[in-house]
Enzyme design. Structure first.
Site, mmCIF file in Angstrom:
data_model
loop_
_atom_site.group_PDB
_atom_site.id
_atom_site.type_symbol
_atom_site.label_atom_id
_atom_site.label_comp_id
_atom_site.label_asym_id
_atom_site.label_seq_id
_atom_site.Cartn_x
_atom_site.Cartn_y
_atom_site.Cartn_z
ATOM 1 C CE1 TYR A 1 13.098 62.029 18.432
ATOM 2 C CE2 TYR A 1 14.632 60.203 17.822
ATOM 3 C CZ TYR A 1 13.686 61.228 17.497
ATOM 4 O OH TYR A 1 13.433 61.741 16.322
ATOM 5 N NE ARG B 1 0.246 63.114 12.553
ATOM 6 C CZ ARG B 1 1.559 63.687 12.901
ATOM 7 N NH1 ARG B 1 1.540 64.832 13.566
ATOM 8 N NH2 ARG B 1 2.689 63.354 12.419
ATOM 9 C CG ASP C 1 6.796 56.209 18.480
ATOM 10 O OD1 ASP C 1 6.515 56.827 17.214
ATOM 11 O OD2 ASP C 1 7.911 56.609 18.806
ATOM 12 N NE ARG D 1 5.986 57.891 11.875
ATOM 13 C CZ ARG D 1 6.583 58.971 12.352
ATOM 14 N NH1 ARG D 1 5.954 60.092 12.109
ATOM 15 N NH2 ARG D 1 7.370 58.768 13.171
ATOM 16 N NE ARG E 1 -2.805 61.488 17.065
ATOM 17 C CZ ARG E 1 -2.765 62.727 17.803
ATOM 18 N NH1 ARG E 1 -4.162 62.856 17.999
ATOM 19 N NH2 ARG E 1 -1.856 63.194 18.372
HETATM 20 O O1 CP3 Z 1 5.092 53.529 10.056
HETATM 21 C C1 CP3 Z 1 3.939 53.245 10.495
HETATM 22 O O2 CP3 Z 1 2.668 53.393 10.236
HETATM 23 C C2 CP3 Z 1 4.028 52.590 11.945
HETATM 24 C C3 CP3 Z 1 4.077 53.298 13.109
HETATM 25 C C4 CP3 Z 1 5.368 54.066 13.436
HETATM 26 C C5 CP3 Z 1 5.101 55.296 14.265
HETATM 27 N N1 CP3 Z 1 6.528 55.823 14.599
HETATM 28 C C6 CP3 Z 1 3.936 56.230 14.403
HETATM 29 C C7 CP3 Z 1 3.779 57.378 14.770
HETATM 30 C C8 CP3 Z 1 6.842 53.987 13.143
HETATM 31 C C9 CP3 Z 1 7.537 52.931 12.418
HETATM 32 C C10 CP3 Z 1 7.163 54.991 13.978
HETATM 33 C C11 CP3 Z 1 8.826 55.080 13.945
HETATM 34 C C12 CP3 Z 1 9.488 56.294 14.432
HETATM 35 N N2 CP3 Z 1 8.969 57.170 15.575
HETATM 36 C C13 CP3 Z 1 10.590 56.974 14.107
HETATM 37 C C14 CP3 Z 1 11.549 56.279 12.991
HETATM 38 C C15 CP3 Z 1 11.218 56.476 11.611
HETATM 39 C C16 CP3 Z 1 11.369 57.871 11.302
HETATM 40 O O3 CP3 Z 1 10.074 58.610 11.006
HETATM 41 O O4 CP3 Z 1 12.470 58.234 10.997
HETATM 42 C C17 CP3 Z 1 10.885 57.912 14.998
HETATM 43 C C18 CP3 Z 1 12.204 58.707 14.824
HETATM 44 C C19 CP3 Z 1 9.758 58.092 16.074
HETATM 45 C C20 CP3 Z 1 9.723 58.962 16.909
HETATM 46 C C21 CP3 Z 1 8.491 59.824 16.703
HETATM 47 N N3 CP3 Z 1 7.269 59.551 16.848
HETATM 48 C C22 CP3 Z 1 8.324 61.431 16.510
HETATM 49 C C23 CP3 Z 1 9.765 62.093 16.265
HETATM 50 C C24 CP3 Z 1 6.963 61.765 16.475
HETATM 51 C C25 CP3 Z 1 6.713 62.976 16.092
HETATM 52 C C26 CP3 Z 1 6.955 63.478 14.749
HETATM 53 C C27 CP3 Z 1 5.384 63.265 13.983
HETATM 54 O O5 CP3 Z 1 5.416 62.993 13.087
HETATM 55 O O6 CP3 Z 1 4.336 63.662 14.637
HETATM 56 C C28 CP3 Z 1 6.327 60.622 16.616
HETATM 57 C C29 CP3 Z 1 4.765 60.546 16.510
HETATM 58 C C30 CP3 Z 1 4.290 59.345 15.607
HETATM 59 N N4 CP3 Z 1 4.792 58.118 15.650
HETATM 60 C C31 CP3 Z 1 3.037 59.613 14.973
HETATM 61 C C32 CP3 Z 1 2.696 58.452 14.220
HETATM 62 C C33 CP3 Z 1 1.699 58.106 13.420
HETATM 63 C C34 CP3 Z 1 2.203 60.853 14.823
HETATM 64 C C35 CP3 Z 1 1.442 61.200 16.115
HETATM 65 C C36 CP3 Z 1 0.103 61.551 16.020
HETATM 66 O O7 CP3 Z 1 -0.809 60.724 15.597
HETATM 67 O O8 CP3 Z 1 -0.360 62.588 16.553
#
Ligand code: CP3
Length: 344
Positions: A152, A29, A75, A25, A38
């Protein structure tokens, strides 16, 4: 291996005095420049599907910190969306999807071969990145593992114990396995297209692997990862694969050999000395630093970073966190971590 990128050298099994570094990640944010882009995109999914802006946020942490790898900004839940599930994000809460609990729900999904129309902008992001990244930076593509994605799709949201997915697995095993097979097939095609577009490594995120116990772990975490890895390596000989069976505990042992992945990503619940002796013996390992250090910083961050570098010093290692960096992290602590790894 002189001249090759640092991350690829680690994945090929080379031990290095200073390990390559990137962060789960890393585009997120906690960075003000991410929040600005964003806002420009409107919302999270619009950012994922806007190839120029998704490439821009991928590049931001590379410019700021000079990480050894960039991970494609996308994602894991785009695959269910491309299969026909409804997907939206509730700000401050997380993802929501239409649920799959019956044969009728499953019948509404499209075939794996139809995902690319939705996912084409993601391949375009990869193409932009492979042109724009510095020559020393490795581009990582990724997807969710079938079990994690299924949790999910079945529940329609994130769940603390993956209860709905476990219930379906027990009550309607045939439907559960059909769903896993569909996700597996789509994931192979999705990652294959990322590789064709320029991804040099792919990572499979099985964030909820730890809730599968015993034989269920073998069938639904290990086996799909093995199938995806084998299919990708057949289509793209030599492509390195990183597996992340998060919270697998003792089942990290032997995971690389059983699945064929080149590197196993470790969460922060495993002891690094134990992992060096039991997991790194089979090849490259990645990860392990607790994400909370990016919030709290200080001497504890420095000490834990040094402890991990030291523990994995005798084999191939990629420095990373044990899970994603959180929005409340301080960008200065990320720099302190990097300086500690690179400067000793
Ligand atoms: O790592 C990186 O920088 C690359 C991008 C990336 C994102 N999600 C961007 C993201 C990657 C590799 C993921 C993987 C992901 N997404 C996983 C597996 C890794 C882990 O965290 O266990 C999972 C389970 C998801 C599903 C997901 N996406 C959830 C549960 C959420 C909400 C939780 C949160 O952190 O807000 C997201 C949103 C998400 N994916 C964000 C980002 C940068 C935040 C969204 C925002 O900008 O509001």
């Amino acid at each position: 291996m002189a001249g090759q990128k640092k991350l690829l050298r680690a994945l090929a099994g080379e031990k290095q005095d200073v390990p390559p570094i990137w962060m789960m990640r890393q585009a997120g944010r906690y960075l003000p420049e991410y929040r600005a882009t964003r806002a420009e995109a409107g919302d999270f999914l619009s950012l994922c599907y806007n190839s120029d802006l998704a490439a821009e946020v991928t590049l931001q942490p590379i410019r700021r910190y000079g990480f050894d790898a960039a991970i494609l900004f996308a994602d894991i839940l785009l695959v269910p969306q491309a299969l026909g599930a409804d997907l939206w994000f509730v700000t401050g809460e997380g993802p929501r999807l239409s649920t799959i609990t019956t044969e009728a729900d499953f019948a509404k999904l499209g075939p794996a071969s139809d995902i690319h129309e939705t996912l084409n902008p993601i391949y375009e992001t990869v193409r932009i990145l492979s042109r724009e990244l510095p020559p020393e930076t490795t581009l990582i593509g990724f997807a969710g593992a079938p079990w994690t994605v299924a949790t999910y799709m079945i529940a329609g949201r994130g769940t603390p114990d993956q209860g709905p997915a476990h219930a379906l697995r027990e009550e309607n095993t045939a439907l559960f396995e059909a769903l896993l097979a569909r996700i597996t097939e789509a994931t192979i095609d999705y990652l294959s297209k990322q590789i064709e577009a320029g991804a040099e490594v792919v990572k499979i995120f099985d964030s909820w692997a730890g809730s599968l116990k015993g034989e269920a772990f073998q069938k639904y975490a290990l086996e799909p990862c093995r199938q995806i890895t084998a299919a990708l390596k057949e289509r793209h000989p030599g492509i390195p694969v990183i597996g992340f069976p998060r919270e697998a505990g003792e089942k990290y042992v032997g995971f690389a050999k059983a699945t064929g992945v080149d590197c196993v990503a470790l969460d922060n619940s495993v002891d690094p000395a134990w992992a060096a002796a039991n997991v790194q013996v089979d090849g490259c390992v990645q990860g392990n630093l607790a994400s909370r250090h990016m919030v709290t910083g200080g001497q504890e961050l420095v000490d834990d970073t040094r402890r991990i570098v030291e523990a994995f010093r005798n084999g191939p290692h990629i420095f990373n966190l044990g899970h994603g960096i959180t929005p409340d992290a301080d960008p200065g602590n990320v720099q302190l971590m990097i300086d500690t790894v690179r400067g000793g």
